[in-house]
Design a protein around this motif. Structure first.
Motif, PDB file in Angstrom:
ATOM      1  N   ARG A 124      -0.634  -0.993   5.025  1.00 58.56           N
ATOM      2  CA  ARG A 124       0.273   0.117   5.341  1.00 58.56           C
ATOM      3  C   ARG A 124       1.680  -0.410   5.695  1.00 58.56           C
ATOM      4  O   ARG A 124       1.825  -1.540   6.180  1.00 58.56           O
ATOM      5  CB  ARG A 124      -0.260   0.942   6.511  1.00 58.56           C
ATOM      6  CG  ARG A 124      -1.582   1.628   6.222  1.00 58.56           C
ATOM      7  CD  ARG A 124      -2.115   2.350   7.449  1.00 58.56           C
ATOM      8  NE  ARG A 124      -3.404   2.969   7.166  1.00 58.56           N
ATOM      9  CZ  ARG A 124      -3.554   4.192   6.654  1.00 58.56           C
ATOM     10  NH1 ARG A 124      -2.462   4.923   6.387  1.00 58.56           N
ATOM     11  NH2 ARG A 124      -4.754   4.690   6.414  1.00 58.56           N
ATOM     12  N   ALA A 125       2.645   0.435   5.495  1.00 57.78           N
ATOM     13  CA  ALA A 125       4.033   0.141   5.904  1.00 57.78           C
ATOM     14  C   ALA A 125       4.154   0.400   7.400  1.00 57.78           C
ATOM     15  O   ALA A 125       3.282   1.024   8.019  1.00 57.78           O
ATOM     16  CB  ALA A 125       5.009   1.022   5.130  1.00 57.78           C
ATOM     17  N   PRO A 126       5.256  -0.059   8.016  1.00 59.74           N
ATOM     18  CA  PRO A 126       5.446   0.173   9.449  1.00 59.74           C
ATOM     19  C   PRO A 126       5.357   1.650   9.816  1.00 59.74           C
ATOM     20  O   PRO A 126       4.935   1.990  10.943  1.00 59.74           O
ATOM     21  CB  PRO A 126       6.834  -0.395   9.721  1.00 59.74           C
ATOM     22  CG  PRO A 126       6.997  -1.473   8.698  1.00 59.74           C
ATOM     23  CD  PRO A 126       6.321  -0.957   7.474  1.00 59.74           C
ATOM     24  N   ASP A 127       5.708   2.521   8.895  1.00 58.22           N
ATOM     25  CA  ASP A 127       5.650   3.957   9.225  1.00 58.22           C
ATOM     26  C   ASP A 127       4.274   4.560   8.949  1.00 58.22           C
ATOM     27  O   ASP A 127       4.075   5.762   9.084  1.00 58.22           O
ATOM     28  CB  ASP A 127       6.725   4.704   8.447  1.00 58.22           C
ATOM     29  CG  ASP A 127       6.520   4.598   6.934  1.00 58.22           C
ATOM     30  OD1 ASP A 127       5.551   3.873   6.509  1.00 58.22           O
ATOM     31  OD2 ASP A 127       7.273   5.220   6.193  1.00 58.22           O
ATOM     32  N   GLY A 128       3.298   3.723   8.546  1.00 61.92           N
ATOM     33  CA  GLY A 128       1.946   4.217   8.301  1.00 61.92           C
ATOM     34  C   GLY A 128       1.673   4.596   6.866  1.00 61.92           C
ATOM     35  O   GLY A 128       0.545   4.942   6.519  1.00 61.92           O
ATOM     36  N   THR A 129       2.687   4.522   6.044  1.00 57.46           N
ATOM     37  CA  THR A 129       2.492   4.865   4.643  1.00 57.46           C
ATOM     38  C   THR A 129       1.607   3.807   3.981  1.00 57.46           C
ATOM     39  O   THR A 129       1.785   2.605   4.192  1.00 57.46           O
ATOM     40  CB  THR A 129       3.840   4.943   3.906  1.00 57.46           C
ATOM     41  OG1 THR A 129       4.670   5.871   4.594  1.00 57.46           O
ATOM     42  CG2 THR A 129       3.649   5.354   2.474  1.00 57.46           C
ATOM     43  N   ILE A 130       0.640   4.255   3.174  1.00 55.52           N
ATOM     44  CA  ILE A 130      -0.265   3.338   2.474  1.00 55.52           C
ATOM     45  C   ILE A 130       0.491   2.662   1.350  1.00 55.52           C
ATOM     46  O   ILE A 130       1.059   3.323   0.468  1.00 55.52           O
ATOM     47  CB  ILE A 130      -1.492   4.082   1.924  1.00 55.52           C
ATOM     48  CG1 ILE A 130      -2.317   4.679   3.080  1.00 55.52           C
ATOM     49  CG2 ILE A 130      -2.366   3.134   1.103  1.00 55.52           C
ATOM     50  CD1 ILE A 130      -3.486   5.527   2.629  1.00 55.52           C
ATOM     51  N   LEU A 131       0.480   1.337   1.377  1.00 52.87           N
ATOM     52  CA  LEU A 131       1.147   0.575   0.332  1.00 52.87           C
ATOM     53  C   LEU A 131       0.173   0.095  -0.740  1.00 52.87           C
ATOM     54  O   LEU A 131       0.471   0.115  -1.936  1.00 52.87           O
ATOM     55  CB  LEU A 131       1.859  -0.639   0.944  1.00 52.87           C
ATOM     56  CG  LEU A 131       2.955  -0.335   1.986  1.00 52.87           C
ATOM     57  CD1 LEU A 131       3.513  -1.624   2.556  1.00 52.87           C
ATOM     58  CD2 LEU A 131       4.068   0.506   1.355  1.00 52.87           C
ATOM     59  N   ALA A 132      -1.023  -0.365  -0.284  1.00 51.12           N
ATOM     60  CA  ALA A 132      -1.983  -0.910  -1.239  1.00 51.12           C
ATOM     61  C   ALA A 132      -3.387  -0.918  -0.621  1.00 51.12           C
ATOM     62  O   ALA A 132      -3.550  -0.829   0.602  1.00 51.12           O
ATOM     63  CB  ALA A 132      -1.584  -2.314  -1.645  1.00 51.12           C
ATOM     64  N   VAL A 133      -4.350  -1.062  -1.515  1.00 52.24           N
ATOM     65  CA  VAL A 133      -5.745  -1.238  -1.095  1.00 52.24           C
ATOM     66  C   VAL A 133      -6.189  -2.605  -1.620  1.00 52.24           C
ATOM     67  O   VAL A 133      -5.997  -2.914  -2.811  1.00 52.24           O
ATOM     68  CB  VAL A 133      -6.656  -0.128  -1.651  1.00 52.24           C
ATOM     69  CG1 VAL A 133      -8.093  -0.372  -1.204  1.00 52.24           C
ATOM     70  CG2 VAL A 133      -6.187   1.232  -1.180  1.00 52.24           C
ATOM     71  N   VAL A 134      -6.771  -3.409  -0.704  1.00 45.80           N
ATOM     72  CA  VAL A 134      -7.166  -4.775  -1.056  1.00 45.80           C
ATOM     73  C   VAL A 134      -8.679  -4.939  -0.866  1.00 45.80           C
ATOM     74  O   VAL A 134      -9.257  -4.448   0.113  1.00 45.80           O
ATOM     75  CB  VAL A 134      -6.423  -5.791  -0.174  1.00 45.80           C
ATOM     76  CG1 VAL A 134      -6.805  -7.217  -0.565  1.00 45.80           C
ATOM     77  CG2 VAL A 134      -4.930  -5.591  -0.301  1.00 45.80           C
ATOM     78  N   GLY A 135      -9.323  -5.658  -1.794  1.00 48.32           N
ATOM     79  CA  GLY A 135     -10.767  -5.921  -1.668  1.00 48.32           C
ATOM     80  C   GLY A 135     -11.097  -7.360  -2.009  1.00 48.32           C
ATOM     81  O   GLY A 135     -10.558  -7.920  -2.955  1.00 48.32           O
ATOM     82  N   VAL A 136     -11.966  -7.971  -1.225  1.00 47.72           N
ATOM     83  CA  VAL A 136     -12.484  -9.312  -1.502  1.00 47.72           C
ATOM     84  C   VAL A 136     -13.937  -9.168  -1.944  1.00 47.72           C
ATOM     85  O   VAL A 136     -14.754  -8.551  -1.254  1.00 47.72           O
ATOM     86  CB  VAL A 136     -12.396 -10.213  -0.261  1.00 47.72           C
ATOM     87  CG1 VAL A 136     -12.991 -11.592  -0.556  1.00 47.72           C
ATOM     88  CG2 VAL A 136     -10.954 -10.353   0.194  1.00 47.72           C
ATOM     89  N   VAL A 137     -14.234  -9.748  -3.114  1.00 49.73           N
ATOM     90  CA  VAL A 137     -15.551  -9.539  -3.741  1.00 49.73           C
ATOM     91  C   VAL A 137     -16.320 -10.862  -3.799  1.00 49.73           C
ATOM     92  O   VAL A 137     -15.735 -11.908  -4.102  1.00 49.73           O
ATOM     93  CB  VAL A 137     -15.390  -8.966  -5.166  1.00 49.73           C
ATOM     94  CG1 VAL A 137     -16.758  -8.648  -5.758  1.00 49.73           C
ATOM     95  CG2 VAL A 137     -14.508  -7.719  -5.150  1.00 49.73           C
ATOM     96  N   GLN A 138     -17.614 -10.781  -3.527  1.00 49.85           N
ATOM     97  CA  GLN A 138     -18.477 -11.959  -3.599  1.00 49.85           C
ATOM     98  C   GLN A 138     -19.742 -11.618  -4.365  1.00 49.85           C
ATOM     99  O   GLN A 138     -20.359 -10.557  -4.153  1.00 49.85           O
ATOM    100  CB  GLN A 138     -18.848 -12.448  -2.189  1.00 49.85           C
ATOM    101  CG  GLN A 138     -19.692 -13.717  -2.187  1.00 49.85           C
ATOM    102  CD  GLN A 138     -20.031 -14.190  -0.783  1.00 49.85           C
ATOM    103  OE1 GLN A 138     -19.938 -13.428   0.168  1.00 49.85           O
ATOM    104  NE2 GLN A 138     -20.415 -15.451  -0.660  1.00 49.85           N
TER     105      GLN A 138
END
Length: 525
Positions: A124-138
């Protein structure tokens, strides 16, 4: 080299360009991905397509040149049943601002199905806006497979331990139990936890401890296995027979025994059967020995009257002492008659005993006067008693007593008891015969002042073919059937036989009979 040249050629992070440092970091991250067998994806909200790391392509076994990163492409290769959970997890993370996790099944190009664990978060950005979704896969296929195999193995061993009818146990190096299967509850009545608090050999029968310790000592010196049977105390207080197979376990590093595994089986029923078979064999051997003694005694008993019959009849046939009619011929005729009577009695005893043992002896009830029967029996043996100077006394209580029983059997009881009393009473002794009523029972008591019977002989005296002496050359004859017949006849009448004796002081034999159950003993009018 000048100071300036030295500074120009030195390598430091600060001297590198941002692009070079980025490439190095990417290389380090790629190495970490390959080592950990993981990959990651990052989907910026403003971007049309996500970013997949090299490790992610490797996990999927695809070439970055062949596939363009796309959520749709991933969803199409995901198991249909997993898709709703994935969507729900990502949606919840975006709305609630929390990390997410899901496990999915995915197909590879060769058709194999693999399992993947994904751990993700929302950037999220400092204002709470969603910037990206990240996932780590195994890829956790191998891990899950191993876990399932372990669980199945543990479940199988647990099932075997819990359902096994035998007690399975693990012993520590000090001999104490560290594990015992639930079968111990069924076999010994103790809960498994109760057994873990017990010391080595606690509850084992004291008489079996030496054998157990010896077996274990030999096993340690030999192949490490021991087999032994012993008794162990049940929670209820009785002993249970166990058959145990124990194997010592070595420490793989030191090669020293540091514990053992044992399997114990309840063999109480088997032991009981073995003991019964042993007793049956002992009884059979005793019966065989008894029959052998009987044959030796019987041959002696039959030989004596037969020799007399043959000898005296030969004298009569040859008229060796003159024409028949003299006193000596009369004496010999009497002796022949007595010998024949002895043989007849012997044969009758054998036949009666055989019928009784075969269950074919039938009682024929009739009413008769007790006093008359006693008198007739005494008359038959009083001559022998007179020859030995034995005084005979009789008593009937009440005098008018009448019995309803098998008359022949009662006479046989009386004659056998009287004959024995005369046989084993020395000159000048006394014999008392008493018949008395007690309710529906009648007691026939014959008491003598004879030689008596040894205490160790008494328990077997009323067995068929048993005698106080087994010596064929003994002073007193007899087949050994008399008391056995008396006992059998009294039991057929619903009574029993009791023998009381003391060596050198005499014997008292009491034969008790129950008069006809449908007609109690009565008094004569």
């Amino acid at each position: 080299m000048t100071e300036g040249e030295s500074k120009a050629n030195s390598w430091t992070p600060a001297s590198q360009s941002a692009e070079t440092r980025l490439k190095q970091l990417e290389a380090h991250f790629a190495l970490a991905e390959r080592t950990a067998r993981i990959g990651y994806w990052r989907h910026e909200i403003a971007a049309k397509y996500p970013t997949w790391s090299p490790g992610f392509f490797t996990l999927l076994e695809i070439d970055p040149k062949d596939v363009k990163p796309s959520p749709r492409w991933l969803m199409d290769r995901m198991h249909p049943d997993d898709r709703p959970a994935v969507s729900a997890a990502v949606t919840a993370a975006m709305t609630q601002g929390t990390p997410f996790y899901y496990r999915t099944r995915g197909s590879r190009p060769n058709g194999d199905i693999h399992l993947y664990d994904t751990y993700g978060d929302v950037e999220r950005a400092p204002d709470g806006t969603i910037l990206a979704v990240v996932g780590v896969v195994q890829d956790v296929t191998a891990k899950v497979s191993a876990e399932n195999a372990l669980k199945n193995s543990e479940a199988a061993y647990r099932f075997m331990a819990e359902e096994a009818s035998d007690i399975i146990a693990r012993h520590g190096s000090d001999g104490r139990l560290s594990f015992v299967s639930p079968a111990v509850k069924r076999i010994l009545g103790f809960e498994p936890n109760d057994m873990l608090r017990k010391g080595p050999f606690e509850g084992a029968h004291a008489d079996d401890l030496e054998q157990i310790k010896e077996s274990l000592a030999q096993a340690r010196q030999a192949n490490g296995s021991a087999n032994y049977t012993y008794r162990v105390l049940h929670r209820d207080g009785h002993y249970v027979w166990l058959e145990t197979h124990l194997r010592f376990v070595k420490n793989p590093q030191t090669g020293i025994f540091d514990g053992a595994i044992s399997v114990s089986r309840d063999i109480t029923d088997r032991k009981r059967v073995e003991d019964e078979l042993m007793r049956a064999r002992e009884r059979a051997e005793a019966a065989s020995q008894t029959k052998s003694r009987f044959l030796a005694n019987m041959s002696h008993e039959l030989r004596t009257p037969l020799n007399a019959i043959i000898g005296f009849s030969d004298i009569l046939a040859r008229e060796m002492f003159g024409p028949i009619g003299g006193e000596r011929y009369q004496e010999y005729a009497r002796l022949i008659n007595e010998s024949g009577t002895m043989l007849l009695d012997l044969i009758n005893d054998l036949l009666d005993m055989s019928k009784i043992e075969a269950g074919k002896f039938e009682l024929h009830y009739e009413t008769f006067h007790a006093g008359d029967t006693v008198t007739s029996c005494v008359r038959l043996i009083e001559k022998r008693a007179e020859e030995k100077g034995i005084a005979l006394a009789t008593s009937i209580e009440p005098e008018s007593l009448c019995l309803r029983a098998d008359h022949r059997a009662v006479k046989q009881i009386l004659l056998n008891l009287l004959s024995n009393a005369v046989k084993f009473t020395n000159k000048g002794g006394t014999i008392d015969v008493q018949v008395k009523q007690s309710g529906r029972f009648v007691h026939i008591v014959v008491r003598d002042t004879g030689v008596g019977i040894a205490a160790h002989v008494l328990p077997r005296l009323a067995q068929p073919f048993e005698q106080a002496s087994s010596d064929a050359s003994r002073l007193h004859g007899g087949s050994g059937l008399g008391l056995a017949l008396v006992k059998s006849l009294t039991r057929l009448h619903g009574g029993d036989l009791r023998i009381e004796s003391e060596e050198g002081r005499g014997t008292q034999v009491t034969a008790t009979i129950l008069t006809d159950p449908n007609s109690a003993a009565t008094r004569a009018a």
